[in-house]
Design a protein around this motif. Structure first.
Motif, PDB file in Angstrom:
ATOM      1  N   ALA A   1      26.441  20.535  -5.781  1.00 42.77           N
ATOM      2  CA  ALA A   1      26.088  19.114  -5.703  1.00 42.77           C
ATOM      3  C   ALA A   1      27.274  18.221  -6.050  1.00 42.77           C
ATOM      4  O   ALA A   1      27.121  17.002  -6.159  1.00 42.77           O
ATOM      5  N   GLY A   2      28.438  18.827  -6.238  1.00 49.94           N
ATOM      6  CA  GLY A   2      29.623  18.043  -6.559  1.00 49.94           C
ATOM      7  C   GLY A   2      29.693  17.602  -8.003  1.00 49.94           C
ATOM      8  O   GLY A   2      30.405  16.645  -8.332  1.00 49.94           O
ATOM      9  N   LEU A   3      28.981  18.292  -8.893  1.00 47.45           N
ATOM     10  CA  LEU A   3      28.962  17.940 -10.306  1.00 47.45           C
ATOM     11  C   LEU A   3      29.583  19.058 -11.132  1.00 47.45           C
ATOM     12  O   LEU A   3      29.728  20.193 -10.673  1.00 47.45           O
ATOM     13  N   THR A   4      29.922  18.748 -12.375  1.00 50.35           N
ATOM     14  CA  THR A   4      30.581  19.699 -13.263  1.00 50.35           C
ATOM     15  C   THR A   4      29.551  20.403 -14.133  1.00 50.35           C
ATOM     16  O   THR A   4      28.775  19.753 -14.851  1.00 50.35           O
ATOM     17  N   ALA A   5      29.539  21.727 -14.070  1.00 50.59           N
ATOM     18  CA  ALA A   5      28.564  22.529 -14.806  1.00 50.59           C
ATOM     19  C   ALA A   5      29.136  23.050 -16.110  1.00 50.59           C
ATOM     20  O   ALA A   5      30.342  23.325 -16.219  1.00 50.59           O
ATOM     21  N   VAL A   6      28.269  23.182 -17.103  1.00 48.34           N
ATOM     22  CA  VAL A   6      28.614  23.812 -18.380  1.00 48.34           C
ATOM     23  C   VAL A   6      27.615  24.942 -18.596  1.00 48.34           C
ATOM     24  O   VAL A   6      26.435  24.690 -18.875  1.00 48.34           O
ATOM     25  N   PRO A   7      28.014  26.201 -18.439  1.00 49.62           N
ATOM     26  CA  PRO A   7      27.074  27.306 -18.643  1.00 49.62           C
ATOM     27  C   PRO A   7      26.660  27.405 -20.115  1.00 49.62           C
ATOM     28  O   PRO A   7      27.509  27.378 -21.007  1.00 49.62           O
ATOM     29  N   VAL A   8      25.358  27.505 -20.350  1.00 44.07           N
ATOM     30  CA  VAL A   8      24.840  27.685 -21.709  1.00 44.07           C
ATOM     31  C   VAL A   8      23.735  28.736 -21.682  1.00 44.07           C
ATOM     32  O   VAL A   8      22.979  28.832 -20.716  1.00 44.07           O
TER      33      VAL A   8
END
Length: 437
Positions: free
Chosen positions: A46-53
């Motif tokens: 989606a063009g967004l920045t992910a932070v895996p948690v």
């Protein structure tokens, strides 16, 4: 400002957040999306920045085993009966708390990961899915502002307000709040305490039409629903206008994901039979039927009528621009996408959460019709669909509702409201540090 989103890791819930995340980015704000590792590609797509948690999570399989958390046809018209809260109290304080914890994503691993990131990144605002309580826990512990984001009617707020009234009616020694105690224990780990904002937010962003809103006394921020169905390409056939009335038949992405865990999903065979009834009933008219189904679903149905075209995936918003009607199972994303396109709807509502309620409300506005899951036949589908196509009032009422939606604030429009909320929070903290408050 820095904005941290904590969506439920299901496509419909994440897609619901995307237009607001885009609006915030376009306004110059930093955005991060905290998500379980196996859903990272959905965020980056989606063009967004992910932070895996946390750990990998198969939310659909978990939901298939535990219908309680998603709700099961709450009878709103009967009111908030005391026995409903007796049942919730018994369940939430008993053996099912592990499943509740997993679905609310406040398990220790994901919460620790989220807190670790948030402490370093220092968000100014947390936007949390109404079913993901780790967001407000972290916000409360860090002293930052947080808002809840709905993906459907505010059943959680409606139930919570009723539950608190229910507790007040009990003798003091019987006033047990398992959810408050459970979240309070999570908060105490970080030196914070529980308050009702952890459950209902400091404000609530509501993308569902306000005329559907349940009677709950909370601070709602209305936001126009903007369809997002994931990365998409418009196929060549969709660029040409249909030669006959086009009717979309869809289960929605979530329902199709449920079919992949059919061995765990109670009643999947019945769901498949219902979809086939919808398809064959619609095909009985002189229309073009576009069905979004998987190959496995189609194979179970055998040979379909020649006016039925099956596609694994078509971007729903783009497809509905060419449709005269849609038949679906009542998910919020599907219903709202059809509504913003002004398309009359024939709904076979599911049994989860608010599906039946929203379908009934749309029918009351004269923009759709509702099928009875227990009794509907191919003839019923054909007859009701013919009404949607032949009676001008359905298209007129659908267009009227579409016009109302277009008057609601867009995601871009509410960015200023969120900026103000954050500024007020900073002023309040500054005042406390100066000893003025």
């Amino acid at each position: 400002m820095r904005v941290l989103f904590t969506p439920l890791p299901a496509s419909s819930h994440f897609f619901n957040l995307v237009p607001l995340a885009w609006a915030l980015r376009a306004a110059g704000h930093e955005v991060r999306v905290a998500i379980c590792p196996n859903m990272v590609s959905m965020v980056t797509g989606a063009g967004l920045t992910a932070v895996p948690v946390g750990d990998e999570l198969d939310l659909i399989s978990l939901a298939a085993r535990n219908k309680l958390v998603l709700g099961n046809g709450v009878a709103f018209d009967e009111g908030r009966r005391p026995e409903l809260f007796d049942e919730l109290l018994s369940i939430n304080s008993g053996r099912d708390m592990d499943a509740v914890e997993q679905l609310h994503l406040v398990d220790d691993r994901s919460l620790d990961d989220l807190m670790g990131f948030a402490e370093k990144w220092q968000p100014d605002l947390v936007v949390w899915d109404a079913m993901v309580c780790s967001g407000p826990v972290v916000a409360q512990a860090l002293g930052v502002r947080h808002v809840r984001m709905l993906v459907a009617l505010d059943v959680s707020g409606w139930l919570r307000s009723g539950f608190l009234e229910y507790l007040e009616s009990k003798p003091p020694e019987q006033r047990v709040d398992p959810l408050g105690a459970w979240l309070g224990a999570k908060l105490s780990k970080f030196g914070a305490t529980f308050d009702e904002e952890i459950v209902t937010g400091q404000a609530t962003i509501d993308p569902v039409s306000s005329w559907m809103r349940l009677p709950v006394d909370l601070d709602y921020i209305s936001m126009r629903f903007v369809p997002y169905n994931g990365p998409a390409v418009v196929p060549e056939w969709l660029r040409e206008p249909p030669t006959k009335p086009r009717v979309c038949v869809t289960r929605g992405l979530t329902k199709r994901q449920q079919s992949r865990v059919a061995e765990q999903w109670e009643g999947e065979a019945q769901e498949q039979a219902m979809v086939e009834t919808l398809l064959r009933g619609a095909a009985g008219l002189d229309v073009e039927v576009i069905a979004t189904l998987s190959g496995g679903e189609v194979r179970e149905m055998g040979e379909l009528p020649p006016n039925v075209r099956v596609h694994e995936y078509v971007p729903l918003n783009e497809l509905l621009e060419s449709c005269s009607a849609i038949i679906h199972h009542g998910s919020t994303t599907t219903q709202e996408t059809a509504t913003v396109n002004g398309v009359p709807q024939l709904i076979l509502p599911g049994t989860f959460w608010d599906e039946s309620r929203r379908a009934e409300l749309l029918a009351d506005r004269g923009a759709g019709l509702v099928l009875d899951r227990a009794t509907f036949t191919e003839d019923d589908v054909r007859r009701q669909l013919a009404r949607l196509l032949d009676e001008p009032s359905f298209a007129a009422n659908a267009a009227l509702i579409r016009g109302e939606i277009e008057e609601n604030p867009s995601p871009h429009d509410i960015v200023a409201r969120l900026e103000k909320l954050v500024a007020e929070g900073k002023n309040r903290r500054a005042g406390k540090s100066d000893g003025h408050l």
